[in-house]
Structure formats: C-alpha cells, structure tokens
Design a protein around this motif. Structure first.
Motif, PDB file in Angstrom:
ATOM      1  N   VAL A   2      89.812   0.657 122.619  1.00 25.18           N
ATOM      2  CA  VAL A   2      91.154   0.262 123.054  1.00 25.18           C
ATOM      3  C   VAL A   2      91.898  -0.406 121.905  1.00 25.18           C
ATOM      4  O   VAL A   2      93.084  -0.146 121.675  1.00 25.18           O
ATOM      5  CB  VAL A   2      91.068  -0.669 124.283  1.00 25.18           C
ATOM      6  N   VAL A   3      91.228  -1.263 121.152  1.00 23.29           N
ATOM      7  CA  VAL A   3      91.854  -1.921 120.010  1.00 23.29           C
ATOM      8  C   VAL A   3      92.292  -0.878 118.988  1.00 23.29           C
ATOM      9  O   VAL A   3      93.392  -0.952 118.436  1.00 23.29           O
ATOM     10  CB  VAL A   3      90.878  -2.955 119.383  1.00 23.29           C
ATOM     11  N   GLY A   8      95.906   0.728 115.908  1.00 22.54           N
ATOM     12  CA  GLY A   8      95.923   1.797 114.914  1.00 22.54           C
ATOM     13  C   GLY A   8      96.833   2.951 115.267  1.00 22.54           C
ATOM     14  O   GLY A   8      96.995   3.883 114.497  1.00 22.54           O
ATOM     15  N   ASN A   9      97.413   2.889 116.491  1.00 20.84           N
ATOM     16  CA  ASN A   9      98.300   3.962 116.964  1.00 20.84           C
ATOM     17  C   ASN A   9      97.611   5.328 116.821  1.00 20.84           C
ATOM     18  O   ASN A   9      98.161   6.261 116.260  1.00 20.84           O
ATOM     19  CB  ASN A   9      99.625   3.934 116.209  1.00 20.84           C
ATOM     20  N   THR A  10      96.396   5.387 117.297  1.00 20.23           N
ATOM     21  CA  THR A  10      95.613   6.620 117.236  1.00 20.23           C
ATOM     22  C   THR A  10      95.256   7.077 118.640  1.00 20.23           C
ATOM     23  O   THR A  10      95.402   6.344 119.610  1.00 20.23           O
ATOM     24  CB  THR A  10      94.311   6.415 116.431  1.00 20.23           C
ATOM     25  N   GLU A  11      94.772   8.291 118.704  1.00 14.01           N
ATOM     26  CA  GLU A  11      94.357   8.858 119.984  1.00 14.01           C
ATOM     27  C   GLU A  11      92.865   9.135 119.913  1.00 14.01           C
ATOM     28  O   GLU A  11      92.355   9.642 118.919  1.00 14.01           O
ATOM     29  CB  GLU A  11      95.109  10.173 120.236  1.00 14.01           C
TER      30      GLU A  11
END
Length: 157
Positions: A2-3, A8-11
C-alpha cells in the motif's frame, strides 16, 4: 504494498502464471510504443473534418444560434464541396426544412434536381463567381428526398 502504491504512484498487479506475466508485459510494451503515435494523431488536424479540428462540433444555443453553422457543415460533408459553396447554399436556404419546402414547390423532377445549380458561389481564391452546378444540386436533392439507404449519391466513385 500500500505504501508503494500511495507514495510511489505505482500499480501492483498479482499474476498467477508466467504466461499471464508475459501477456501483461507484452500489452504494456505495445501501449508504450503506440503512445507517441496516438499523441501525434490527437494533435494533428485531419483533412476529412470540415473545420479541421478533430471532433469539434458547433455549439447550438437554446435560441437556435449555431444551427446555420451546423447546416453549413452538413452540406460540406458532401464530396467536393468547398466551405464557400456550402455557405452559398446555406445562405440561400438557411435550414433543411426550407430547402425541402422549396423542393415541394417545384413542379417537375428536373426542376427539383436543378434547384440549387444556379446559386452563385463567391470564390476566395480566384475572385470569380461560379455556380453550385447541376451535379452537386442533384446529389443534395437525392440526399434530401431519398428513402433508399443504399443509394450512391456520387456518380464519380
């Protein structure tokens, strides 16, 4: 995880097999490769649009402002119709219903086909006045009155 997603604006995508992973990597690579092409298409003016801008319509107000412009653009959709020719027809007959009324007032079929042919068109390029002509007049007449969905309007194609 989740962090990583939030900061990190990642998927994060959970896949069960190597085949699914390969398909995902392939789809992602394809999307990345097509992105510059799609961006170029979105910014490029397309020649088949009447005003040049992609999917830009005419704003029609509640009082009817803009309807004439829509009518002019509809006429411009015919093959080999310049903006000046469309404007000349739209000035002579400011709406489709007025053009249909004019067709109803004609006595013969030939008169209906040639109704628009003598409308003068002011040319911006050459400065000479020309006429709409019998071919375009016939095509618009057939478009306006025909009920045959398979009718070919343009004889040159």
């Amino acid at each position: 995880l989740v962090v990583l997603q939030l900061w990190g604006n990642t998927e994060v995508l959970f896949l069960d097999t190597w085949q699914e992973f390969g398909q995902h990597v392939s789809a992602l690579t394809k999307a990345i490769a097509k992105r510059p092409y799609k961006r170029q298409l979105e910014s490029q003016e397309l020649p088949f649009c009447t005003a040049g801008a992609w999917a830009s319509g005419v704003r029609v107000e509640k009082d009817g402002t803009g309807l004439w412009q829509v009518w002019k653009r509809q006429i411009q959709q015919f093959n080999r119709v310049s903006p000046a020719t469309a404007a000349a027809i739209a000035e002579a007959y400011p709406s489709p219903s007025l053009l249909l009324q004019a067709y109803e007032e004609c006595g013969t079929e030939d008169e209906k086909r040639l109704l628009l042919s003598d409308i003068p068109v002011k040319s911006d390029v050459s400065g000479k006045d020309r006429r709409v002509g019998p071919d375009l007049s016939r095509r618009i007449y057939l478009f306006m009155v025909s009920t045959d969905p398979d009718l070919v309007l343009d004889l040159s194609t």
